[in-house]
Design a protein around this motif. Structure first.
Motif, PDB file in Angstrom:
ATOM      1  N   ILE A  14      18.360  22.877  17.110  1.00  0.00           N
ATOM      2  CA  ILE A  14      19.349  23.915  17.400  1.00  0.00           C
ATOM      3  C   ILE A  14      18.693  25.089  18.118  1.00  0.00           C
ATOM      4  CG2 ILE A  14      20.859  25.639  16.327  1.00  0.00           C
ATOM      5  CD1 ILE A  14      21.937  23.593  14.551  1.00  0.00           C
ATOM      6  N   TYR A  83      28.636  27.345   6.676  1.00  0.00           N
ATOM      7  CA  TYR A  83      29.249  27.621   5.378  1.00  0.00           C
ATOM      8  C   TYR A  83      30.367  28.626   5.459  1.00  0.00           C
ATOM      9  CZ  TYR A  83      25.867  24.805   3.198  1.00  0.00           C
ATOM     10  OH  TYR A  83      25.126  23.740   2.846  1.00  0.00           O
ATOM     11  N   PRO A 104      30.128  23.299  13.463  1.00  0.00           N
ATOM     12  CA  PRO A 104      29.340  22.965  14.648  1.00  0.00           C
ATOM     13  C   PRO A 104      29.792  23.773  15.856  1.00  0.00           C
ATOM     14  CG  PRO A 104      30.928  21.226  14.215  1.00  0.00           C
ATOM     15  CD  PRO A 104      31.024  22.191  13.088  1.00  0.00           C
TER      16      PRO A 104
ATOM     17  N   ALA B 167      28.329  19.729  -0.047  1.00  0.00           N
ATOM     18  CA  ALA B 167      27.912  20.921   0.692  1.00  0.00           C
ATOM     19  C   ALA B 167      26.666  20.604   1.504  1.00  0.00           C
ATOM     20  CB  ALA B 167      27.642  22.071  -0.263  1.00  0.00           C
ATOM     21  N   GLY B 168      25.746  19.880   0.876  1.00  0.00           N
ATOM     22  CA  GLY B 168      24.528  19.499   1.573  1.00  0.00           C
ATOM     23  C   GLY B 168      24.822  18.548   2.722  1.00  0.00           C
ATOM     24  N   HIS B 171      26.189  20.282   5.761  1.00  0.00           N
ATOM     25  CA  HIS B 171      25.099  20.900   6.505  1.00  0.00           C
ATOM     26  C   HIS B 171      24.361  19.857   7.329  1.00  0.00           C
ATOM     27  CE1 HIS B 171      21.065  22.714   7.049  1.00  0.00           C
ATOM     28  NE2 HIS B 171      21.758  23.826   7.162  1.00  0.00           N
ATOM     29  N   ASN B 174      26.749  18.926  10.203  1.00  0.00           N
ATOM     30  CA  ASN B 174      27.079  20.000  11.136  1.00  0.00           C
ATOM     31  C   ASN B 174      25.960  20.346  12.104  1.00  0.00           C
ATOM     32  OD1 ASN B 174      29.698  20.846  10.985  1.00  0.00           O
ATOM     33  ND2 ASN B 174      29.372  21.957   9.081  1.00  0.00           N
ATOM     34  N   ASN B 175      24.723  20.299  11.604  1.00  0.00           N
ATOM     35  CA  ASN B 175      23.629  20.670  12.500  1.00  0.00           C
ATOM     36  C   ASN B 175      23.469  19.711  13.668  1.00  0.00           C
ATOM     37  OD1 ASN B 175      23.027  23.091  11.458  1.00  0.00           O
ATOM     38  ND2 ASN B 175      21.135  22.518  10.441  1.00  0.00           N
ATOM     39  N   LEU B 177      25.703  17.827  14.920  1.00  0.00           N
ATOM     40  CA  LEU B 177      26.888  18.018  15.760  1.00  0.00           C
ATOM     41  C   LEU B 177      26.714  19.237  16.655  1.00  0.00           C
ATOM     42  CD1 LEU B 177      30.060  17.357  13.586  1.00  0.00           C
ATOM     43  CD2 LEU B 177      29.176  16.017  15.478  1.00  0.00           C
ATOM     44  N   ARG B 268      19.981  20.885  -1.786  1.00  0.00           N
ATOM     45  CA  ARG B 268      19.330  22.155  -1.435  1.00  0.00           C
ATOM     46  C   ARG B 268      20.326  23.301  -1.284  1.00  0.00           C
ATOM     47  NH1 ARG B 268      16.126  24.281   3.357  1.00  0.00           N
ATOM     48  NH2 ARG B 268      16.874  22.628   4.703  1.00  0.00           N
ATOM     49  N   PHE B 269      21.463  23.038  -0.631  1.00  0.00           N
ATOM     50  CA  PHE B 269      22.375  24.132  -0.331  1.00  0.00           C
ATOM     51  C   PHE B 269      23.516  24.244  -1.319  1.00  0.00           C
ATOM     52  CE2 PHE B 269      20.121  25.203   3.270  1.00  0.00           C
ATOM     53  CZ  PHE B 269      19.726  24.036   3.896  1.00  0.00           C
TER      54      PHE B 269
END
Lengths: 138, 409
Positions: A14, A83, A104, B167-168, B171, B174-175, B177, B268-269
């Motif tokens: 990123i 989040y 995203p 939740a993890g 994350h 999403n990253n 993506l 972790r999250f």
């Protein structure tokens, strides 16, 4: 434009992607991998805008935001996060982030516009300061 | 209507018996001696009653009674016919397995009433067999349902773990993506500018050259990064598919430390967000043979429980230590929470036992975890640490492929 951006995210890909995109647009871009790394970098050089993730190890985005607000009040901040929590949103408002963009990042234009808007704010205040200095010299 | 076998070496007796029985509506099988009767009784399971002469050459009537274990039919009413009846004769005959002893020549009325007794007994026997069959079928049905429920419970538990991990996972997804999308957008921007850059007379030739150079260098990097993202997403999706499948059966060798690290990454999250985690991985590679997903589920269950226990602890801390013990690997998960009350320690493995308030937690996790560890040939135990807090200890046999074992010899 030559504004200085600091991109903070624990994800290498990123950081690289944002760095690539904003360098092309003419910004000077540096990166940091977490809050602590960001604070170190802010000590070494001057930055106009910090674009930071929230969830990071060592020092997270919210903590970084707080520190920038007290230690580097002229630096503008934009948070990027996956989040969508109330706590995160409240923290952004409370510590004066200019914008919060959700991951995203399917539309980078949103981030580009946030950066432009922050830059505009900086230019506005520089303008005011220049005016005040001009007035003082009279 | 009974199916009756009559064995007598005397032809007259045979004919009399046959006449009587047929008159009474029964079907008759006649045998000339014990051996023939035995052969018939061994294969014909429709015979209800056997009227056997005691004194036959070779195999006697009483011998046949003793051999009733070899008869095809589960129950045969046995009547011994004897020319001489004394107290001892009756005792011997009954002792050898006969149900009745009658004096020859046969008294018709007596024989008929004995056959009525036989009919009653046989009906009762059939009723019992039918009840037995129905009960047996119900038991099989119960067992099938129980197996199905167990599989459903395990699946539900995995689904709940998935909720906890989501939740993890968000994350994790999403990253990739973000940078797949971002890199593609960058290349789109480069492409649309490229046309203008390559032939228009640009106001600033330096700026044009800078951009052209930039685009030439950066397009391959942007595309490669996007592809890496796609690969990462593919791995995550296939991991999720296997995790949410209703029946996990395949086994393979995998690294225990890798499995643990991935579990930590997922949490972790979410649960581990405000918890300090210290990790002491093993110095040697710990290979386990089994199902990576199931073991990961156990580890996640234990860590999630530890996090709940730490909800009121000021400086929550979880440590994970893996050790190589030669033939087996050990994982210790310790926390600095309040520990588990002594009286509850032995019950935490019970299904549906939970210390959580109503509505929070199904109490399934640990009993399912126990099942999984047992399936893998391992052990799991819990104790309170001297320094406070609880510790879960999992032992799993280390995978030693045959070639390694042979070379050791």
């Amino acid at each position: 434009m030559n504004a200085h951006l600091l991109i903070v995210d624990d994800e290498q890909d990123i950081r690289d992607m944002l760095c690539r995109h904003f360098r092309y647009l003419g910004y000077e871009v540096a990166t940091a991998k977490d809050g602590l790394d960001a604070l170190e970098t802010l000590k070494e050089r001057k930055f106009d805008i910090v674009v930071s993730d929230i969830a990071m190890p060592n020092l997270d985005g919210t903590q970084l935001l707080k520190r920038i607000r007290t230690d580097y009040p002229m630096v503008r901040t934009i948070m990027i996060t996956a989040y969508v929590t109330l706590d995160n949103a409240l923290a952004c408002i409370r510590y004066g982030a200019d914008a919060c963009v959700f991951k995203p990042l399917t539309n980078l234009e949103e981030l580009e516009q946030a950066v432009s808007a922050s830059l505009a704010r900086i230019c506005y205040w520089h303008g005011i300061l220049k005016q005040l200095r001009g007035l003082e010299n009279e | 209507m009974l199916n009756i076998l009559s064995a007598d070496d005397d032809d007259t007796t045979r004919r009399i018996v046959k006449r009587l029985l047929t008159e009474w509506g029964h079907s008759v099988v006649l045998c000339e001696d014990g051996a023939t009767a035995l052969d018939r009784l061994r294969v014909d399971n429709s015979i209800d009653v056997a009227i056997l002469d005691w004194n036959m050459p070779g195999v006697t009537g009483v011998d046949l009674c003793k051999l009733r274990g070899e008869f095809a039919a589960p129950f045969v009413y046995l009547i011994i016919l004897s020319g001489l009846i004394e107290r001892d004769t009756i005792i011997d005959a009954l002792h050898s397995g006969a149900h009745d002893v009658l004096l020859k020549p046969v008294d018709a009325k007596l024989l008929k009433s004995r056959l009525e007794v036989a009919t009653r007994l046989i009906e009762e026997k059939h009723t019992l067999l039918e009840v037995n069959r129905v009960i047996s079928e119900r038991a099989d049905e119960m067992e099938r349902l129980a197996t199905q429920r167990a599989a459903q419970l395990a699946h539900a538990d995995r689904m709940q773990s998935l909720g906890v991990m989501s939740a993890g996972i968000a994350h994790e997804i999403n990253n990739p993506l973000s940078f797949i999308s971002g890199n593609i957008q960058s290349v789109q921007r480069f492409w649309s500018d490229l046309d203008a850059l390559s032939h228009a007379t640009c106001a600033d030739p330096n700026e044009r050259d800078r951009k052209l150079q930039f685009v030439k260098e950066e397009i391959p990097k942007a595309l490669e990064s996007a592809m890496n993202g796609v690969r990462r997403l593919t791995t995550i999706v296939s991991g999720l598919k296997r995790f949410s499948g209703t029946h996990i059966t395949d086994r393979h060798s995998f690294s225990l430390d890798g499995c643990i690290d991935q579990a930590l990454e997922f949490l972790r999250f979410s649960n581990l967000k405000n918890v300090r985690v210290t990790r002491f991985p093993s110095k040697t590679a710990l290979e386990i043979f089994g199902n990576n997903t199931e073991i990961q589920q156990v580890i996640i269950n234990i860590i999630v429980n530890a996090c709940h226990a730490l909800s009121n602890t000021v400086t929550p801390h979880i440590e994970l230590v893996t050790t190589d013990h030669g033939t087996f690997a050990e994982l210790l998960v310790g926390d600095n929470g309040p520990g588990i009350p002594e009286e509850k320690l032995s019950r935490i493995w019970d299904p549906f036992f939970t210390t959580k308030p109503v509505g929070k937690g199904t109490g399934l996790g640990l009993s399912i975890s126990l099942g999984i560890i047992k399936d893998h040939g391992g052990t799991i135990e819990v104790h309170n640490r001297r320094e406070g807090g609880a510790a879960f200890c999992i032992s799993l046999p280390l995978y030693k492929p045959a070639s390694t074992q042979e070379s050791r010899q």
